[in-house]
Scaffold this active site. Sequence first.
Site, mmCIF file in Angstrom:
data_model
loop_
_atom_site.group_PDB
_atom_site.id
_atom_site.type_symbol
_atom_site.label_atom_id
_atom_site.label_comp_id
_atom_site.label_asym_id
_atom_site.label_seq_id
_atom_site.Cartn_x
_atom_site.Cartn_y
_atom_site.Cartn_z
ATOM 1 N N GLU A 155 31.638 19.750 32.291
ATOM 2 C CA GLU A 155 31.584 19.934 30.998
ATOM 3 C C GLU A 155 32.276 18.952 30.061
ATOM 4 O O GLU A 155 33.509 19.116 30.270
ATOM 5 C CB GLU A 155 31.990 21.484 30.736
ATOM 6 C CG GLU A 155 30.990 22.577 31.624
ATOM 7 C CD GLU A 155 31.631 23.626 31.487
ATOM 8 O OE1 GLU A 155 30.940 24.704 31.238
ATOM 9 O OE2 GLU A 155 32.950 23.880 31.540
ATOM 10 N N ASN B 137 32.436 29.245 32.171
ATOM 11 C CA ASN B 137 33.186 30.212 32.416
ATOM 12 C C ASN B 137 32.938 31.117 31.066
ATOM 13 O O ASN B 137 33.294 32.591 31.292
ATOM 14 C CB ASN B 137 34.593 29.939 32.488
ATOM 15 C CG ASN B 137 35.148 29.376 33.425
ATOM 16 O OD1 ASN B 137 34.572 29.743 34.543
ATOM 17 N ND2 ASN B 137 36.133 28.431 33.322
ATOM 18 N N HIS C 151 35.763 19.213 31.819
ATOM 19 C CA HIS C 151 36.154 20.347 32.626
ATOM 20 C C HIS C 151 35.373 20.228 33.921
ATOM 21 O O HIS C 151 34.143 20.205 34.097
ATOM 22 C CB HIS C 151 35.856 21.777 32.197
ATOM 23 C CG HIS C 151 36.218 22.783 32.893
ATOM 24 N ND1 HIS C 151 35.032 23.754 33.027
ATOM 25 C CD2 HIS C 151 37.102 23.126 33.863
ATOM 26 C CE1 HIS C 151 35.845 24.758 33.756
ATOM 27 N NE2 HIS C 151 36.571 24.293 34.489
#
Length: 313
Positions: A173, A211, A161
Amino acid sequence: MFRKLPQLIQRRAISSTVSASFDKVGVVGLGLMGHGICQVAAASGAHQSVIAYEQEQKFLDSGKDRIFKSIDKLVQKEKISATKAEETMNSITFTTDVEALQDADFIVEAVIENMDLKRDLYTNLGKICKPETIFASNTSSLSITEMSEFSGREENFVGVHFFNPVQLMKLVEVIRTDKTDPEVFQKAHDWVADIGKVAVSCGDTPGFIVNRLLVPSLMQALLMVDRQDATVKDIDISMQLGAGHPMGPIHLADYIGLDTCLFIVQGWVEKYPDEPSFVLPECLVEKVNAGELGRKTGKGFYNWDRDKRGDPV
């Protein structure tokens, strides 16, 4: 200057530093994130070639143009040489032929966040790519485990990510599932360093690290608006001056896009109904239903003039 070079540049291999793990890297999807991933991978010099794939020619052309302009901007600012710019563009093969990915060592998927689309893509890639190809999704909110099942090679599947803008943001990530082969995970982790980014490791939890922490905090700020605990302006000022954040949570939600925030949380609420931190504030739903999506539409919780934030609505 580089921006004046003709469209067709004679291809030549980059012979600087070649990754021992991935000679050929594929990138599927050249939108906001994908074009940046493709550019960074190519500019790293860590691969013999990068395959940039889009299903439709218009999207391929658009992605190629974005990469070209981004690289050209670096040349104009004297961040890189024209020679380096040419080498970067030369190392990318732009194609609408999915078969070009069949012998890639590592494929990063950056298509839109639609699980049906990803199911079709991974089912097809699983059939055409060599058995040792590693698949990596750039999803920010969908299940890596579920996508790995579509591919038919769960042990060769990870998440990578990236953050927007990819060219500037250092963090990536790297996500493992319960079935990811540890060696595959380590190769993906090392690849992130190969292309000049900083890797952090995470299991396949909703939202991963950033997130999972960030989005619920944005929702808590909007729940305060629902309850009329504080104004939009005072909530943002409080987190800037009291917590040292560069921008407040509601300002950030507007900047990201209120529809994007809603899409992420709505998916989490539906899939994890018993998780108390996944909630949908009424004011967020109302804004999206009204078409007031924040920066991208010029109005959300704030008024916007392109990227310049104005006063609260």
